[in-house]
Design an enzyme around this catalytic site. Structure first.
Site, PDB file in Angstrom:
ATOM      1  N   ASP A 115      11.249   6.856   6.125  1.00  0.00           N
ATOM      2  CA  ASP A 115      10.004   7.553   6.469  1.00  0.00           C
ATOM      3  C   ASP A 115      10.274   8.694   7.456  1.00  0.00           C
ATOM      4  O   ASP A 115       9.387   9.502   7.723  1.00  0.00           O
ATOM      5  CB  ASP A 115       9.014   6.580   7.125  1.00  0.00           C
ATOM      6  CG  ASP A 115       8.026   5.971   6.138  1.00  0.00           C
ATOM      7  OD1 ASP A 115       7.534   6.714   5.268  1.00  0.00           O
ATOM      8  OD2 ASP A 115       7.755   4.764   6.255  1.00  0.00           O
ATOM      9  N   GLN A 123       4.785  -0.214   5.362  1.00  0.00           N
ATOM     10  CA  GLN A 123       3.582   0.534   4.984  1.00  0.00           C
ATOM     11  C   GLN A 123       2.559   0.499   6.116  1.00  0.00           C
ATOM     12  O   GLN A 123       2.267  -0.556   6.683  1.00  0.00           O
ATOM     13  CB  GLN A 123       2.987  -0.060   3.689  1.00  0.00           C
ATOM     14  CG  GLN A 123       1.776   0.676   3.157  1.00  0.00           C
ATOM     15  CD  GLN A 123       2.087   2.086   2.655  1.00  0.00           C
ATOM     16  OE1 GLN A 123       3.215   2.391   2.256  1.00  0.00           O
ATOM     17  NE2 GLN A 123       1.098   2.962   2.670  1.00  0.00           N
ATOM     18  N   LYS A 159       4.902   3.701  -5.153  1.00  0.00           N
ATOM     19  CA  LYS A 159       6.260   3.942  -4.671  1.00  0.00           C
ATOM     20  C   LYS A 159       7.257   3.112  -5.480  1.00  0.00           C
ATOM     21  O   LYS A 159       8.335   3.588  -5.850  1.00  0.00           O
ATOM     22  CB  LYS A 159       6.355   3.604  -3.177  1.00  0.00           C
ATOM     23  CG  LYS A 159       5.618   4.603  -2.292  1.00  0.00           C
ATOM     24  CD  LYS A 159       5.447   4.147  -0.847  1.00  0.00           C
ATOM     25  CE  LYS A 159       4.568   5.152  -0.078  1.00  0.00           C
ATOM     26  NZ  LYS A 159       4.277   4.754   1.306  1.00  0.00           N
TER      27      LYS A 159
HETATM   28  N1  GUN Z   1       0.742   5.079   4.991  1.00  0.00           N
HETATM   29  C1  GUN Z   1       0.247   6.233   4.502  1.00  0.00           C
HETATM   30  N2  GUN Z   1       1.250   7.112   4.270  1.00  0.00           N
HETATM   31  C2  GUN Z   1       2.402   6.493   4.615  1.00  0.00           C
HETATM   32  C3  GUN Z   1       3.780   6.894   4.606  1.00  0.00           C
HETATM   33  O1  GUN Z   1       4.153   8.009   4.228  1.00  0.00           O
HETATM   34  N3  GUN Z   1       4.668   5.967   5.037  1.00  0.00           N
HETATM   35  C4  GUN Z   1       4.280   4.727   5.468  1.00  0.00           C
HETATM   36  N4  GUN Z   1       5.221   3.883   5.873  1.00  0.00           N
HETATM   37  N5  GUN Z   1       3.021   4.333   5.486  1.00  0.00           N
HETATM   38  C5  GUN Z   1       2.082   5.218   5.069  1.00  0.00           C
END
Ligand code: GUN
Length: 287
Positions: free
Chosen positions: A121, A98, A54
């Site tokens: 998100d 996350q 990311k």
């Molecule tokens: N863990 C796995 N996929 C995601 C996501 O799209 N957002 C977040 N915050 N954590 C994740």
């Protein structure tokens, strides 16, 4: 039949270039560089890789990204304090905590604490509500990534039967919501299947579009897929040092019309949507 490979990596690269161009125009007009802060608690290696990806994507799009790494022993109260600080910081536009979090921290408590205007998100109840009502502020990252793939590959969704496997807040539910909306790349008839669904294989066999998000490696087998169906695989499962999706890729690609690979399918699209949301957050904060 041998399916068309839906190349999420290249679509995501194109999206990232679009976002870079929009972010540059925004910066030119306002002097503001959109800023995403990722919070990573503990040392789950997979999460560390996702967060790094990311951050790299932010760099490619000309967005600022900062990583807050916290030890696995961080308490819920300590994490809440970090979130509150980020909420209050006008130099932060997007906040991503996350997942998964360590077991002793209640995810819902933390996710609810992220202010809705920085919730890139799209997990906050207000943002989920806006999405359900068809007037989204932010897009749910993985579902919107899937929807964009359907658009790019000109997959007809109006009136199509889309079967979503999985009812998670992060993928299954918002995926179904996007596909039942009125409008482009939507207007589908959606069935959500989950662990308690009866005759699941028979339902999946009726699908024109299958979206697999159940977290079980190679769960969707060739006999479950109608010839000519489109298959999007959201799963990322580890088999030794190999990544496999929720779809048994080789046999299913002999039956399907189009299919996403793992990796290189849906995953990069999730990240590209996150970048778009971060730019949106900065634009909203600039008024
Ligand atoms: N863990 C796995 N996929 C995601 C996501 O799209 N957002 C977040 N915050 N954590 C994740």
């Amino acid at each position: 039949m041998s399916a068309i490979l839906i190349d999420g990596k290249s679509v995501a690269a194109r999206m990232t270039a679009e976002i870079a161009s929009d972010a540059a125009a925004f910066q030119h007009a306002t002097g503001v560089v959109p800023h995403l802060v990722a919070v990573l608690v503990g040392d789950d290696p997979a999460s560390a890789v996702y967060v790094r990806n990311k951050q790299k994507a932010c760099e490619r799009a000309g967005l600022k990204s900062t990583l807050h790494r916290l030890p696995a022993e961080t308490t819920e109260v300590e994490l809440l304090m970090v979130v509150e600080q980020l909420n209050a910081d006008s130099g932060v536009h997007g906040i991503l905590v996350q997942l998964p979090l360590p077991k002793h921290i209640r995810e819902q408590v933390i996710l609810d604490a992220v202010v809705a205007s920085k919730d890139v998100d799209c997990f906050h109840p207000q943002n989920v509500g806006l999405l359900v009502q068809g007037r989204p502020r932010f897009l749910p990252c993985t579902p919107a990534g899937c929807q964009r793939l359907l658009a790019e590959y000109k997959i007809e969704t109006a009136g199509a039967h889309a079967v979503v496997l999985g009812r998670s807040e992060i993928v299954g539910k918002p995926m179904a919501m996007l596909l039942i909306q009125r409008g482009a790349v939507a207007d589908a008839t959606v069935t959500i299947c989950h662990s308690r669904t009866r005759e699941l294989a028979a339902i999946v066999r009726q699908a024109d579009i299958v979206i697999a998000a159940i977290g079980k490696p190679r769960f969707v087998t060739a006999d479950m897929v109608k010839p000519g169906a489109v298959v999007l695989d959201v799963g990322i499962n580890r088999e030794g040092d190999k990544l496999v999706g929720d779809v048994d890729f080789e046999p299913v690609s002999q039956v399907a019309r189009a299919i996403t690979p793992v990796p290189g399918g849906v995953g990069p699209m999730t990240i590209a949507t996150l970048l778009r949301n971060t730019l949106t957050a900065a634009q909203l904060s600039a008024g």
